[in-house]
Design a protein around this motif. Structure first.
Motif, PDB file in Angstrom:
ATOM      1  N   THR A  23       0.836  -1.201   0.000  1.00  0.00           N
ATOM      2  CA  THR A  23       0.000   0.000   0.000  1.00  0.00           C
ATOM      3  C   THR A  23       0.870   1.250   0.000  1.00  0.00           C
ATOM      4  O   THR A  23       0.648   2.173  -0.786  1.00  0.00           O
ATOM      5  CB  THR A  23      -0.911   0.010   1.249  1.00  0.00           C
ATOM      6  OG1 THR A  23      -1.573  -1.244   1.332  1.00  0.00           O
ATOM      7  CG2 THR A  23      -1.941   1.115   1.171  1.00  0.00           C
ATOM      8  N   TRP A  25       3.895   1.553  -0.956  1.00  0.00           N
ATOM      9  CA  TRP A  25       4.657   1.650  -2.192  1.00  0.00           C
ATOM     10  C   TRP A  25       3.778   2.091  -3.358  1.00  0.00           C
ATOM     11  O   TRP A  25       4.134   2.982  -4.128  1.00  0.00           O
ATOM     12  CB  TRP A  25       5.316   0.307  -2.490  1.00  0.00           C
ATOM     13  CG  TRP A  25       6.030   0.268  -3.795  1.00  0.00           C
ATOM     14  CD1 TRP A  25       7.190   0.911  -4.105  1.00  0.00           C
ATOM     15  CD2 TRP A  25       5.627  -0.416  -4.973  1.00  0.00           C
ATOM     16  NE1 TRP A  25       7.523   0.659  -5.412  1.00  0.00           N
ATOM     17  CE2 TRP A  25       6.588  -0.153  -5.966  1.00  0.00           C
ATOM     18  CE3 TRP A  25       4.532  -1.237  -5.283  1.00  0.00           C
ATOM     19  CZ2 TRP A  25       6.491  -0.682  -7.249  1.00  0.00           C
ATOM     20  CZ3 TRP A  25       4.450  -1.765  -6.554  1.00  0.00           C
ATOM     21  CH2 TRP A  25       5.421  -1.475  -7.524  1.00  0.00           C
ATOM     22  N   ALA A  26       2.603   1.458  -3.474  1.00  0.00           N
ATOM     23  CA  ALA A  26       1.765   1.711  -4.654  1.00  0.00           C
ATOM     24  C   ALA A  26       1.033   3.047  -4.565  1.00  0.00           C
ATOM     25  O   ALA A  26       0.709   3.645  -5.576  1.00  0.00           O
ATOM     26  CB  ALA A  26       0.763   0.579  -4.838  1.00  0.00           C
ATOM     27  N   TRP A  27       0.744   3.492  -3.336  1.00  0.00           N
ATOM     28  CA  TRP A  27      -0.046   4.713  -3.200  1.00  0.00           C
ATOM     29  C   TRP A  27       0.790   5.936  -2.824  1.00  0.00           C
ATOM     30  O   TRP A  27       0.258   6.944  -2.416  1.00  0.00           O
ATOM     31  CB  TRP A  27      -1.188   4.503  -2.193  1.00  0.00           C
ATOM     32  CG  TRP A  27      -2.243   3.589  -2.749  1.00  0.00           C
ATOM     33  CD1 TRP A  27      -2.297   3.086  -4.007  1.00  0.00           C
ATOM     34  CD2 TRP A  27      -3.390   3.064  -2.067  1.00  0.00           C
ATOM     35  NE1 TRP A  27      -3.401   2.281  -4.146  1.00  0.00           N
ATOM     36  CE2 TRP A  27      -4.083   2.250  -2.989  1.00  0.00           C
ATOM     37  CE3 TRP A  27      -3.893   3.215  -0.773  1.00  0.00           C
ATOM     38  CZ2 TRP A  27      -5.259   1.584  -2.640  1.00  0.00           C
ATOM     39  CZ3 TRP A  27      -5.060   2.557  -0.431  1.00  0.00           C
ATOM     40  CH2 TRP A  27      -5.734   1.746  -1.373  1.00  0.00           C
TER      41      TRP A  27
ATOM     42  N   LEU B 142      -1.344  -1.231 -10.609  1.00  0.00           N
ATOM     43  CA  LEU B 142      -0.554  -0.872  -9.442  1.00  0.00           C
ATOM     44  C   LEU B 142      -1.411  -0.181  -8.389  1.00  0.00           C
ATOM     45  O   LEU B 142      -1.271  -0.416  -7.195  1.00  0.00           O
ATOM     46  CB  LEU B 142       0.566   0.064  -9.903  1.00  0.00           C
ATOM     47  CG  LEU B 142       1.920  -0.143  -9.275  1.00  0.00           C
ATOM     48  CD1 LEU B 142       2.345  -1.590  -9.383  1.00  0.00           C
ATOM     49  CD2 LEU B 142       2.937   0.750  -9.948  1.00  0.00           C
ATOM     50  N   PRO B 146      -2.967  -2.894  -3.799  1.00  0.00           N
ATOM     51  CA  PRO B 146      -3.155  -3.011  -2.354  1.00  0.00           C
ATOM     52  C   PRO B 146      -4.549  -3.493  -1.955  1.00  0.00           C
ATOM     53  O   PRO B 146      -4.688  -4.270  -1.009  1.00  0.00           O
ATOM     54  CB  PRO B 146      -2.923  -1.580  -1.849  1.00  0.00           C
ATOM     55  CG  PRO B 146      -2.127  -0.927  -2.904  1.00  0.00           C
ATOM     56  CD  PRO B 146      -2.563  -1.539  -4.194  1.00  0.00           C
TER      57      PRO B 146
END
Lengths: 121, 179
Positions: A23, A25-27, B142, B146
């Motif tokens: 989370t 890293w991606a956000w 991407l 999450p």
């Protein structure tokens, strides 16, 4: 044997840590979807970051080779003496840029919403 | 007189696997009716059956049940060979590959909950890998990653607890073969 064994707790913890890391890293920051390549200040190519391809751009010192991959781009080779733009490696976030000043070539990543109105080099 | 009917020999094991596959298909259909804000985020209840089969009959049987489920659910939901079907198949394959390895972990330490969580991550991983190669730009995947990973962890753990309870209780759904 109980319902939850030692390894299970480990797997759950590792999974939780993994999800949190993913989370973060991606956000963190918007991931770009387009590479803008300039030579001598003029845009020479705008390429979506969807598939692998290689682009050669000519400058005063020689040819700069730019590599495009899904979700990222980098300067793979450049004739400049200090190789600063090559050492920057892969660019993924909107607003990131690699400048090969001696050869007057730049690679900039853009997302749906530009991170900056304008950048002066 | 010539007999034209072709008789395929059916073993009791075949019947058992077919019954379990039917159970998995039923759960998949029931789940398809649950509205979900993001397509692809589902409880994955059919995995409960597949994990029970894995624990009781081994990996080959689990692969059969999983394959039959993907195929039959595709037929019944009308998505056979549509993108959703291939995503589901990719998820099932990745999950089975992970289970092929995970199932050899020491049983004393790693129970059904571990298997279920790993299988759920396998499902999500397989689906997203195919989607990013084929359907969606990598940047979009991407952003969703999450959410899918969190759903896999939560649903994987919940299904794992259900599997553990059913397995400990020797649930009749996977026992013997009452005709």
């Amino acid at each position: 044997m109980g319902m939850l064994r030692a390894g299970d707790v480990g797997v759950l913890l590792a999974g939780g840590v993994g999800v949190v890391a993913l989370t973060l890293w991606a956000w963190s920051g918007e991931h770009g979807d387009t590479a803008v390549i300039r030579a001598a200040g003029q845009i020479v190519q705008t390429i979506p970051l969807t598939r692998d391809q290689s682009v050669a751009v000519d400058g005063p010192l020689g040819t700069t080779r730019i590599e495009i991959a899904p979700g990222r781009a980098r300067v793979a080779a450049d004739p400049s003496p200090r190789q600063l733009c090559v050492k920057q490696g892969w660019l993924t976030l909107s607003g990131q840029a690699a400048l090969c000043l001696p050869n007057q070539v730049s690679l900039e990543i853009r997302g749906r919403t530009p991170a900056y109105d304008t950048l002066g080099y | 007189m010539t007999h034209w009917a072709i008789e395929l020999p059916v073993t009791p094991d075949d019947r058992r696997l077919a019954r379990l596959a039917a159970l998995a298909i039923g759960l998949t259909l029931a789940e398809a009716a649950i509205p979900s804000p993001i397509p692809g985020v589902k409880p994955g209840l059919a995995n409960i059956v597949i994990l029970l089969v894995l624990l009781q009959d081994g990996w080959r049987a689990a692969a059969w049940v999983s394959g039959l489920r993907v195929l039959a659910a595709g037929l019944l939901l009308g998505t056979l060979f549509a993108p959703g079907f291939w995503l589901s198949a990719a998820g099932a394959c990745a999950s089975l590959l992970i289970l092929a390895v995970a199932h050899h972990l020491p049983k004393r330490l790693f129970g059904p909950v571990s298997l279920s969580v790993l299988a759920a991550f396998g499902h999500v991983g397989g689906q997203l890998a195919l989607a990013s190669l084929w359907l969606l730009p990598a940047a979009a995947i991407l952003t969703l990653l999450p959410l899918f990973a969190a759903a896999a962890l939560v649903f994987g753990a919940a299904n794992g607890v259900i599997v553990a309870r059913l397995h400990l209780a020797n649930a009749p759904i996977v026992q013997g073969s009452p005709q």
